[in-house]
Write a protein that holds these residues in place. Structure first.
Motif, PDB file in Angstrom:
ATOM      1  N   ILE A  90       1.142  -1.578  -0.139  1.00  0.00           N
ATOM      2  CA  ILE A  90      -0.116  -0.031  -0.045  1.00  0.00           C
ATOM      3  C   ILE A  90       0.756   1.192  -0.150  1.00  0.00           C
ATOM      4  O   ILE A  90       1.002   2.327  -0.352  1.00  0.00           O
ATOM      5  N   SER A  91       2.018   0.976   1.328  1.00  0.00           N
ATOM      6  CA  SER A  91       2.849   1.972   1.027  1.00  0.00           C
ATOM      7  C   SER A  91       3.281   3.007  -0.568  1.00  0.00           C
ATOM      8  O   SER A  91       3.317   4.010  -1.485  1.00  0.00           O
ATOM      9  N   HIS A  92       3.588   1.627  -0.967  1.00  0.00           N
ATOM     10  CA  HIS A  92       4.380   1.371  -2.757  1.00  0.00           C
ATOM     11  C   HIS A  92       3.994   2.249  -3.104  1.00  0.00           C
ATOM     12  O   HIS A  92       4.130   3.394  -4.349  1.00  0.00           O
ATOM     13  N   LEU A  93       2.619   1.806  -3.014  1.00  0.00           N
ATOM     14  CA  LEU A  93       1.468   3.167  -4.605  1.00  0.00           C
ATOM     15  C   LEU A  93       1.041   3.408  -4.269  1.00  0.00           C
ATOM     16  O   LEU A  93       0.760   4.536  -5.003  1.00  0.00           O
ATOM     17  N   LEU A  94       0.703   4.414  -2.437  1.00  0.00           N
ATOM     18  CA  LEU A  94       0.920   5.362  -2.442  1.00  0.00           C
ATOM     19  C   LEU A  94       1.286   6.383  -2.423  1.00  0.00           C
ATOM     20  O   LEU A  94       1.214   7.249  -3.005  1.00  0.00           O
ATOM     21  N   MET A  95       2.760   6.101  -3.122  1.00  0.00           N
ATOM     22  CA  MET A  95       4.378   6.638  -2.657  1.00  0.00           C
ATOM     23  C   MET A  95       4.133   7.360  -4.722  1.00  0.00           C
ATOM     24  O   MET A  95       4.278   8.106  -5.138  1.00  0.00           O
TER      25      MET A  95
ATOM     26  N   SER B 132       9.681   9.827  -8.360  1.00  0.00           N
ATOM     27  CA  SER B 132       7.965   8.752  -8.529  1.00  0.00           C
ATOM     28  C   SER B 132       7.645   8.017  -9.022  1.00  0.00           C
ATOM     29  O   SER B 132       7.118   6.902  -8.389  1.00  0.00           O
ATOM     30  N   LEU B 133       8.122   7.779 -10.147  1.00  0.00           N
ATOM     31  CA  LEU B 133       7.857   6.678 -11.425  1.00  0.00           C
ATOM     32  C   LEU B 133       8.593   5.440 -11.198  1.00  0.00           C
ATOM     33  O   LEU B 133       7.507   4.418 -11.325  1.00  0.00           O
ATOM     34  N   PRO B 134       9.382   5.794  -9.943  1.00  0.00           N
ATOM     35  CA  PRO B 134       9.685   3.982  -9.962  1.00  0.00           C
ATOM     36  C   PRO B 134       9.861   3.329  -8.574  1.00  0.00           C
ATOM     37  O   PRO B 134       9.045   2.248  -8.701  1.00  0.00           O
ATOM     38  N   PHE B 135       7.857   4.068  -8.062  1.00  0.00           N
ATOM     39  CA  PHE B 135       7.477   3.085  -7.503  1.00  0.00           C
ATOM     40  C   PHE B 135       6.827   2.462  -7.421  1.00  0.00           C
ATOM     41  O   PHE B 135       5.796   1.613  -7.044  1.00  0.00           O
ATOM     42  N   TYR B 136       6.164   2.261  -8.704  1.00  0.00           N
ATOM     43  CA  TYR B 136       5.316   1.487  -9.484  1.00  0.00           C
ATOM     44  C   TYR B 136       5.845   0.367 -10.087  1.00  0.00           C
ATOM     45  O   TYR B 136       5.474  -0.600  -9.520  1.00  0.00           O
ATOM     46  N   VAL B 137       7.223   0.643  -9.991  1.00  0.00           N
ATOM     47  CA  VAL B 137       7.866  -0.655 -10.505  1.00  0.00           C
ATOM     48  C   VAL B 137       8.563  -1.224  -9.007  1.00  0.00           C
ATOM     49  O   VAL B 137       7.732  -3.266  -8.557  1.00  0.00           O
ATOM     50  N   PHE B 138       8.797  -0.350  -7.586  1.00  0.00           N
ATOM     51  CA  PHE B 138       8.611  -1.401  -6.569  1.00  0.00           C
ATOM     52  C   PHE B 138       7.765  -1.990  -6.223  1.00  0.00           C
ATOM     53  O   PHE B 138       8.068  -2.895  -5.690  1.00  0.00           O
ATOM     54  N   PHE B 139       6.303  -1.479  -6.653  1.00  0.00           N
ATOM     55  CA  PHE B 139       5.492  -2.027  -6.154  1.00  0.00           C
ATOM     56  C   PHE B 139       4.540  -3.149  -6.809  1.00  0.00           C
ATOM     57  O   PHE B 139       4.203  -4.498  -5.982  1.00  0.00           O
TER      58      PHE B 139
END
Length: 563
Positions: free
Chosen positions: A178-183, A266-273
């Motif tokens: 949830i945190s990755h997606l929220l970021m 911010s975009l890398p957090f989609y990959v992390f998610f």
């Protein structure tokens, strides 16, 4: 504390742990970028009042318009927030220009000043755009810049409380997703914000996500690794944040527009998610949450990944219940942040840790150094600082390291008060040393907190101390404002507070070489066991205990003659 034996059986430092820690550490690089993003997106560009509208029809150059529109300050630079009520044509003549326009000689023209009623002009040689230039957050609106950072830190504070409580109830992996997606979503929306209020709203979401990522990442790391490598792995995680600081300076240097910069981090957090779905929930937490079936399934999966199929097949419900019978019985019932203050030992420990993190922020003034260079300097100083703190944590213990780093930082900051302001090189060096010590202290304190709090409320505890750190970050700018009345007061507070925090760290129990506690009873027994044996053992035995913390609830069976 018997979970460590199960972890050794399935492989405690195998391929799974290496890949698991690596994938968890990568997002920490971008966490630093978001945490320090305000330094660049809210950079203050040189600005001054726009020229009068009637000058747009003239043939004057921009320099000439500036000359007759904006007065100079005491440093000989154009004032930022005032202009002449009427153009001062006579200044052109004084500047060697004969054609003074229709006003002729205007020596007696009134020099009344007014605000920037026609807006501002910005010198965007450093950044192509910032939130200040886009929304005119200057002069009367300049306090909004600090408000934007305060709103972000408020999100970090709320996230620390919220995600800390929820992850102890619903698990680390779920809240990390949830945190990755929220970021990712909040950062993307902030980059396309149409107004400052909308920007602050989504930055608040980024702050909440930052807390969720930090807390759950740390817990998933320490709960899947053995005691013997905890210090090294904790330091590696800290270095990822340091590299992230340096990485931000490079990214900001090449991306000068604040919207594209915000989007880039911010975009890398989609990959992390997406890849975070692979993570295994903490089996230690699953056992204490009465979900033994899933805990066994995860342990078997880890054993298979580490090439220990036979050892993994031996793990079943009976073995798990026999190994952690006491822990499972102690974990029955519901827990909340109030349990951090339930017993005397837990209460004292929580208060001391709160002091250590509350004043882990230091207010820096401008040193006349390029913004990208100072970002690199403050990031680079963390490298030797964290090497030193790793060595001291491994050989001297956590308590001594925490106490020493805070006190040295405070003394260094106080020394800066005695250095004349014109000696900028010396002042910058002292500030860098102070920054390094505080970074080392912060790195030590997060590892220390994870080792002190029991598994059943570890996220609550980590959330609490993280919240206190954010309270300190929010208070720091207000402390800096006191310098308008007493110039020496901010430095005295910034220097004195870490020293007091270092004294508070003396009262914390040592955790070097100790297994992670799982229940509140484990914490109480560990401390009580240490106090009991310190009374009856000879001085050599006491020293050995203090160094290695071998005294816990399982070592009470040792006799005095063994020492």
């Amino acid at each position: 504390m018997a979970f460590g034996d199960l972890l050794e059986q399935v492989g405690s430092t195998g391929r799974f742990q290496i890949l698991h820690v690596t994938l968890l550490c990568i997002p920490v690089l971008m966490m630093a970028s978001h945490n320090l993003l305000q330094n660049f997106v809210a950079a203050v560009p040189p600005h001054y009042c726009s020229a009068h509208t009637n000058l747009s029809q003239t043939q004057l150059s921009p320099e000439e318009k500036l000359l007759i529109t904006v007065p100079l300050d005491e440093r000989g630079k154009p004032q930022r927030c005032q202009r002449y009520a009427v153009p001062q044509w006579h200044l052109l003549a004084k500047n060697g220009i004969s054609d003074v326009g229709e006003h002729g000689d205007t020596e007696d023209i009134d020099v009344d000043l007014q605000g920037c009623v026609d807006g501002w002009s910005y010198n965007m040689t450093e950044r192509t755009s910032t939130i200040l230039s886009d929304w005119n957050l200057v002069c009367d609106q300049r306090s909004l810049k600090q408000m934007g950072q305060t709103v972000y830190m408020g999100g970090v504070l709320v996230g620390a409380l919220l995600f800390g409580c929820l992850s102890d109830k619903y698990g680390r992996r779920c809240l990390l997703l949830i945190s990755h997606l929220l970021m990712a979503v909040s950062g993307t929306c902030a980059a396309f914000a149409s107004s400052f209020s909308v920007f602050c709203l989504f930055r608040f979401g980024c702050g909440m996500a930052l807390s969720g990522i930090g807390l759950n990442t740390f817990s998933l790391i320490v709960e899947w690794i053995p005691t013997r490598v905890r210090t090294v792995v904790g330091t590696i995680t800290g270095y990822c944040y340091t590299v992230g600081q340096l990485n931000l300076a490079v990214i900001a240097y090449f991306i000068r527009d604040w919207r594209w910069l915000t989007l880039a981090v911010s975009l890398p957090f989609y990959v992390f998610f997406l890849y975070a779905w692979w993570f295994h929930e903490s089996s230690r937490w699953l056992v204490l949450s009465n979900n033994s079936e899933q805990a066994i399934k995860n342990l078997k999966s880890v054993a298979k990944f580490n090439g220990r199929h036979e050892e993994g097949d031996k793990i079943d419900i009976k073995m798990l219940q026999e190994s952690m019978k006491k822990e499972m019985s102690c974990s029955e019932g519901s827990y909340s942040a109030l349990d951090l203050f339930r017993t005397r030992i837990m209460r004292n420990m929580t208060i001391c840790l709160s002091f250590c993190l509350l004043w882990s922020r230091y207010g820096f003034t401008k040193f006349g150094v390029d913004i990208y260079l100072i970002q690199v300097i403050f990031g680079a100083v963390d490298i030797p600082a964290k090497i030193v703190i790793t060595v001291t944590m491994s050989f001297c213990g956590r308590r001594v390291s925490q106490c020493g780093a805070l006190i040295i930082a405070g003394v260094t900051i106080l020394m800066n008060l005695l250095v004349p302001y014109d000696k900028q090189t010396l002042r910058t060096c002292l500030a860098v040393i102070g920054k390094g010590c505080l970074a080392a202290s912060f790195n030590c304190c997060y590892l220390y907190s994870g080792e002190l709090f029991p598994t059943i409320i570890r996220q609550n505890g980590m959330g609490w101390v993280s919240m206190m750190a954010r309270v300190g970050a929010m208070v720091a700018p207000m402390v800096l404002l006191s310098g308008d009345y007493l110039p020496w007061l901010p430095g005295l507070i910034y220097g004195g507070a870490p020293i007091l925090s270092g004294v508070a760290a003396i009262f914390l129990p040592e955790t070097l070489g100790s297994p992670l506690p799982d229940t509140i009873e484990d914490v109480d027994n560990r401390r009580e066991g240490f106090q009991l044996w310190s009374k009856i053992l000879p001085s050599s035995g006491k020293k050995l205990i203090q160094q290695h913390q071998w005294i816990n609830k399982y070592s009470i069976c040792c006799s005095v003659s063994d020492w």
